[in-house]
Design an enzyme around this catalytic site. Sequence first.
Site, PDB file in Angstrom:
ATOM      1  N   TRP A   5       7.733  -3.127   3.011  1.00  0.00           N
ATOM      2  CA  TRP A   5       7.926  -1.980   3.906  1.00  0.00           C
ATOM      3  C   TRP A   5       8.058  -0.666   3.154  1.00  0.00           C
ATOM      4  O   TRP A   5       8.029   0.396   3.768  1.00  0.00           O
ATOM      5  CB  TRP A   5       9.175  -2.195   4.782  1.00  0.00           C
ATOM      6  CG  TRP A   5      10.384  -2.667   3.995  1.00  0.00           C
ATOM      7  CD1 TRP A   5      10.836  -3.955   3.910  1.00  0.00           C
ATOM      8  CD2 TRP A   5      11.254  -1.880   3.176  1.00  0.00           C
ATOM      9  NE1 TRP A   5      11.935  -4.021   3.084  1.00  0.00           N
ATOM     10  CE2 TRP A   5      12.221  -2.753   2.620  1.00  0.00           C
ATOM     11  CE3 TRP A   5      11.335  -0.523   2.860  1.00  0.00           C
ATOM     12  CZ2 TRP A   5      13.236  -2.320   1.769  1.00  0.00           C
ATOM     13  CZ3 TRP A   5      12.337  -0.082   1.995  1.00  0.00           C
ATOM     14  CH2 TRP A   5      13.272  -0.970   1.470  1.00  0.00           C
ATOM     15  N   ASN A   6       8.259  -0.688   1.859  1.00  0.00           N
ATOM     16  CA  ASN A   6       8.635   0.583   1.207  1.00  0.00           C
ATOM     17  C   ASN A   6       7.453   1.531   1.024  1.00  0.00           C
ATOM     18  O   ASN A   6       7.616   2.740   1.086  1.00  0.00           O
ATOM     19  CB  ASN A   6       9.370   0.339  -0.118  1.00  0.00           C
ATOM     20  CG  ASN A   6       8.496  -0.291  -1.162  1.00  0.00           C
ATOM     21  OD1 ASN A   6       7.617  -1.080  -0.845  1.00  0.00           O
ATOM     22  ND2 ASN A   6       8.732   0.057  -2.412  1.00  0.00           N
ATOM     23  N   LYS A  21      -0.902  -9.196   5.926  1.00  0.00           N
ATOM     24  CA  LYS A  21       0.370  -9.318   6.647  1.00  0.00           C
ATOM     25  C   LYS A  21       1.319  -8.215   6.191  1.00  0.00           C
ATOM     26  O   LYS A  21       1.885  -8.270   5.105  1.00  0.00           O
ATOM     27  CB  LYS A  21       1.047 -10.668   6.383  1.00  0.00           C
ATOM     28  CG  LYS A  21       2.193 -10.892   7.360  1.00  0.00           C
ATOM     29  CD  LYS A  21       3.289 -11.790   6.853  1.00  0.00           C
ATOM     30  CE  LYS A  21       4.392 -11.083   6.157  1.00  0.00           C
ATOM     31  NZ  LYS A  21       5.157 -10.096   6.935  1.00  0.00           N
ATOM     32  N   PRO A  22       1.472  -7.194   7.027  1.00  0.00           N
ATOM     33  CA  PRO A  22       2.445  -6.162   6.679  1.00  0.00           C
ATOM     34  C   PRO A  22       3.850  -6.618   7.052  1.00  0.00           C
ATOM     35  O   PRO A  22       4.013  -7.629   7.733  1.00  0.00           O
ATOM     36  CB  PRO A  22       2.008  -4.981   7.558  1.00  0.00           C
ATOM     37  CG  PRO A  22       1.308  -5.599   8.732  1.00  0.00           C
ATOM     38  CD  PRO A  22       0.792  -6.946   8.301  1.00  0.00           C
ATOM     39  N   GLY A  81       6.466  -7.487  -3.219  1.00  0.00           N
ATOM     40  CA  GLY A  81       7.769  -7.628  -2.565  1.00  0.00           C
ATOM     41  C   GLY A  81       8.824  -7.989  -3.582  1.00  0.00           C
ATOM     42  O   GLY A  81       8.684  -7.719  -4.781  1.00  0.00           O
ATOM     43  N   GLU A  83       3.487  -8.676  -7.448  1.00  0.00           N
ATOM     44  CA  GLU A  83       4.060  -7.385  -7.863  1.00  0.00           C
ATOM     45  C   GLU A  83       5.475  -7.322  -7.300  1.00  0.00           C
ATOM     46  O   GLU A  83       5.666  -7.172  -6.094  1.00  0.00           O
ATOM     47  CB  GLU A  83       3.195  -6.230  -7.319  1.00  0.00           C
ATOM     48  CG  GLU A  83       1.756  -6.254  -7.803  1.00  0.00           C
ATOM     49  CD  GLU A  83       1.634  -5.997  -9.292  1.00  0.00           C
ATOM     50  OE1 GLU A  83       2.569  -5.452  -9.904  1.00  0.00           O
ATOM     51  OE2 GLU A  83       0.583  -6.360  -9.865  1.00  0.00           O
ATOM     52  N   LEU A  84       6.471  -7.412  -8.192  1.00  0.00           N
ATOM     53  CA  LEU A  84       7.835  -7.692  -7.724  1.00  0.00           C
ATOM     54  C   LEU A  84       8.824  -6.567  -8.059  1.00  0.00           C
ATOM     55  O   LEU A  84       8.436  -5.436  -8.288  1.00  0.00           O
ATOM     56  CB  LEU A  84       8.268  -9.043  -8.296  1.00  0.00           C
ATOM     57  CG  LEU A  84       7.226 -10.170  -8.122  1.00  0.00           C
ATOM     58  CD1 LEU A  84       7.679 -11.459  -8.770  1.00  0.00           C
ATOM     59  CD2 LEU A  84       6.897 -10.383  -6.639  1.00  0.00           C
ATOM     60  N   CYS A  96       9.583   0.586  -6.073  1.00  0.00           N
ATOM     61  CA  CYS A  96       9.751  -0.500  -7.041  1.00  0.00           C
ATOM     62  C   CYS A  96       9.896   0.049  -8.467  1.00  0.00           C
ATOM     63  O   CYS A  96      10.582  -0.525  -9.292  1.00  0.00           O
ATOM     64  CB  CYS A  96       8.570  -1.454  -6.965  1.00  0.00           C
ATOM     65  SG  CYS A  96       6.993  -0.598  -7.159  1.00  0.00           S
TER      66      CYS A  96
HETATM   67  P1  NAD Z   1      10.380  -9.054   0.590  1.00  0.00           P
HETATM   68  O1  NAD Z   1      10.067  -9.949  -0.527  1.00  0.00           O
HETATM   69  O2  NAD Z   1      11.545  -9.351   1.432  1.00  0.00           O
HETATM   70  O3  NAD Z   1       9.149  -8.936   1.601  1.00  0.00           O
HETATM   71  C1  NAD Z   1       7.857  -8.535   1.190  1.00  0.00           C
HETATM   72  C2  NAD Z   1       6.839  -9.076   2.173  1.00  0.00           C
HETATM   73  O4  NAD Z   1       6.841 -10.487   2.083  1.00  0.00           O
HETATM   74  C3  NAD Z   1       7.126  -8.750   3.635  1.00  0.00           C
HETATM   75  O5  NAD Z   1       5.918  -8.556   4.314  1.00  0.00           O
HETATM   76  C4  NAD Z   1       7.804 -10.011   4.123  1.00  0.00           C
HETATM   77  O6  NAD Z   1       7.689 -10.210   5.516  1.00  0.00           O
HETATM   78  C5  NAD Z   1       7.034 -11.052   3.354  1.00  0.00           C
HETATM   79  N1  NAD Z   1       7.724 -12.334   3.188  1.00  0.00           N
HETATM   80  C6  NAD Z   1       9.046 -12.587   3.074  1.00  0.00           C
HETATM   81  N2  NAD Z   1       9.240 -13.909   2.907  1.00  0.00           N
HETATM   82  C7  NAD Z   1       8.022 -14.500   2.903  1.00  0.00           C
HETATM   83  C8  NAD Z   1       7.555 -15.832   2.758  1.00  0.00           C
HETATM   84  N3  NAD Z   1       8.389 -16.867   2.595  1.00  0.00           N
HETATM   85  N4  NAD Z   1       6.226 -16.051   2.808  1.00  0.00           N
HETATM   86  C9  NAD Z   1       5.354 -15.037   2.968  1.00  0.00           C
HETATM   87  N5  NAD Z   1       5.736 -13.755   3.111  1.00  0.00           N
HETATM   88  C10 NAD Z   1       7.056 -13.487   3.071  1.00  0.00           C
HETATM   89  O7  NAD Z   1      10.485  -7.601  -0.035  1.00  0.00           O
HETATM   90  P2  NAD Z   1      10.886  -6.260   0.693  1.00  0.00           P
HETATM   91  O8  NAD Z   1      12.363  -6.197   0.828  1.00  0.00           O
HETATM   92  O9  NAD Z   1      10.072  -6.098   1.907  1.00  0.00           O
HETATM   93  O10 NAD Z   1      10.364  -5.185  -0.341  1.00  0.00           O
HETATM   94  C11 NAD Z   1      11.153  -4.635  -1.318  1.00  0.00           C
HETATM   95  C12 NAD Z   1      10.884  -5.322  -2.634  1.00  0.00           C
HETATM   96  O11 NAD Z   1       9.516  -5.147  -2.987  1.00  0.00           O
HETATM   97  C13 NAD Z   1      11.672  -4.721  -3.776  1.00  0.00           C
HETATM   98  O12 NAD Z   1      12.150  -5.751  -4.586  1.00  0.00           O
HETATM   99  C14 NAD Z   1      10.638  -3.890  -4.527  1.00  0.00           C
HETATM  100  O13 NAD Z   1      10.944  -3.665  -5.874  1.00  0.00           O
HETATM  101  C15 NAD Z   1       9.419  -4.723  -4.342  1.00  0.00           C
HETATM  102  N6  NAD Z   1       8.203  -3.938  -4.524  1.00  0.00           N
HETATM  103  C16 NAD Z   1       7.460  -4.155  -5.652  1.00  0.00           C
HETATM  104  C17 NAD Z   1       6.329  -3.394  -5.879  1.00  0.00           C
HETATM  105  C18 NAD Z   1       5.510  -3.593  -7.118  1.00  0.00           C
HETATM  106  O14 NAD Z   1       4.377  -3.106  -7.166  1.00  0.00           O
HETATM  107  N7  NAD Z   1       6.002  -4.276  -8.138  1.00  0.00           N
HETATM  108  C19 NAD Z   1       5.930  -2.420  -4.950  1.00  0.00           C
HETATM  109  C20 NAD Z   1       6.702  -2.246  -3.807  1.00  0.00           C
HETATM  110  C21 NAD Z   1       7.833  -3.022  -3.610  1.00  0.00           C
END
Ligand code: NAD
Length: 519
Positions: A159-160, A183-184, A234, A256-257, A290
């Site tokens: 979402w960010n 999947k957003p 995520g 990408e975490l 991130c």
């Molecule tokens: P999240 O991991 O909770 O969710 C990310 C996405 O994954 C969402 O669309 C969510 O619905 C989906 N998701 C969650 N569980 C899932 C599963 N079991 N199977 C499939 N999809 C699933 O992360 P968040 O809170 O939405 O985002 C913030 C995180 O993302 C932070 O840790 C941030 O650092 C990271 N991030 C990393 C980058 C990068 O490029 N390294 C960029 C942006 C955000």
Amino acid sequence: MSTARPAALTEKFLEGLVRRVPGGTGNTWKLTEVYTGDLLVELPQSSPEDVAQAFATSRNAQKIWGAWSIKKRLKVLKKFHALVLDNQFLITDVIQAESGKNRRMAFEETCDVPMGTSHYIKRAPSLLKEHKRAGPVPVLSSSTEVRRPKGVVAIIAPWNFPFATGISDTIPALIAGNGVVLKPDNKTALSPLLGVKLLEQAGLPVGLLQVICGEGPDVGGPMLEHADYVMFTGSTATGQVIGELAGKNLIGACLELGGKNPMLVLADADVDEAVHAALFGGFGNSGQICMHIERMYVHDSIYDEFRDKFVAATAAMNVGASYDFEPDMGSLVSVDHRDRVIAHVEDAKAKGATVLTGGEARPDLGPAFFEPTILEGVTKDMLAGTTETFGPVVGLYRFATEDEAIDLANDTEYGLNASVWSADIDRAKSVARRIDSGNVNINDILATAFASKGTPSGGVKRSGVGARHGDQGLLKYTDAQNIGVLKKQIMEPQGKQTYEAYAKQTQLSLRLMRKTRLR
Ligand code: NAD
């Protein structure tokens, strides 16, 4: 202050965006405007059957799209590039309403998509064309590297930066000839859906790019069963789940975490410039980037000056809910996320950290606002000391020597981004090379590395696997096929030649090949 929701975001417009999302579960997600908590639209939630159908439809369309010439595919992307720029402020409105970020960041987010698209429009033809190379036997053999699309790629976005991660990662997958199922995050599905609409308006074959919506754990498993590759952005925790599912299904993954990114302000840095940048580093996108900075290490000799100026500038920040470019910082994405940030700050306070400025939620500004916050005395037993807060909360630390600063920067399980400040670029570069991080920005926070679309950008350690951007950001969406051609069977004894004679001749050939640079 412009607090009224932008006029373009009518019920009809928003319902038009979500209409394409299959809602087989019969349930909807209440997608709200972050500044007010008001309902924007009911977002359909997809069932496992919807996911299977989305992949099947995309797979059919991919057969045609993948057979198009690269030139024909790029024509669509060129049109899309123009459409994004024509609609840039509408996209900004949508991002802002669904994420609560300030308008400056929402606008900057929209820039990522045309930048990446433009890069790959120029680079893709040479990356995707066939490369003929020498085979093992001079003249009589050759090998051709053919880049074939993976098939249908799953893209899972957070979402960010919903528009940037959702659409920018989709573009190279499409250019490479793939179908995509995107999947957003439920909270921020609207701006990616607008991006998909613009892609179709630009001529993308209908059906090729599918959007499914649902809670991650509900749709993630089914997605990975059907996907030929997964691009996930995520948290590290979810990245591990995706990595396991990708392994189980034997498909490739780019993950990408998260990060806990350090900023190192060396003794010779320009303090005013570093302070100015630190405001963005700590509080840009309300601390939800991130690659943003959560740990600031400042040399002893300038620490007090840096701290005092940084605290004063932070306390003076304009935080607010406004659809104009005035606020320096907007809201966090949700009340749940605000509570996570509060938990990190309260834990730090309880364990002895000092709040130099901020530290409080601001319900007077909107349901999920939290002040830009600077902490001193953060230690590794605190949540904010080791784990990603992902909010506007920064810890300030002193260091005495560069070795100490590098050790502190590396004292984390993450390795996504680092920022090094010095008047001496060579010195900063030598520090940068010793930091275990996929990205290091010198005299900048993150944009220089991230916006250099020709260079891969990814995380090391627990910040990720693989990268976006650069050649690998496109080639990862392809399989390399090696077509070997042998014009005559000569890699065996010829006629009555004994194997021993053949072996000696082969040995001689190997020596010659090494010397003549033929092979
Ligand atoms: P999240 O991991 O909770 O969710 C990310 C996405 O994954 C969402 O669309 C969510 O619905 C989906 N998701 C969650 N569980 C899932 C599963 N079991 N199977 C499939 N999809 C699933 O992360 P968040 O809170 O939405 O985002 C913030 C995180 O993302 C932070 O840790 C941030 O650092 C990271 N991030 C990393 C980058 C990068 O490029 N390294 C960029 C942006 C955000």
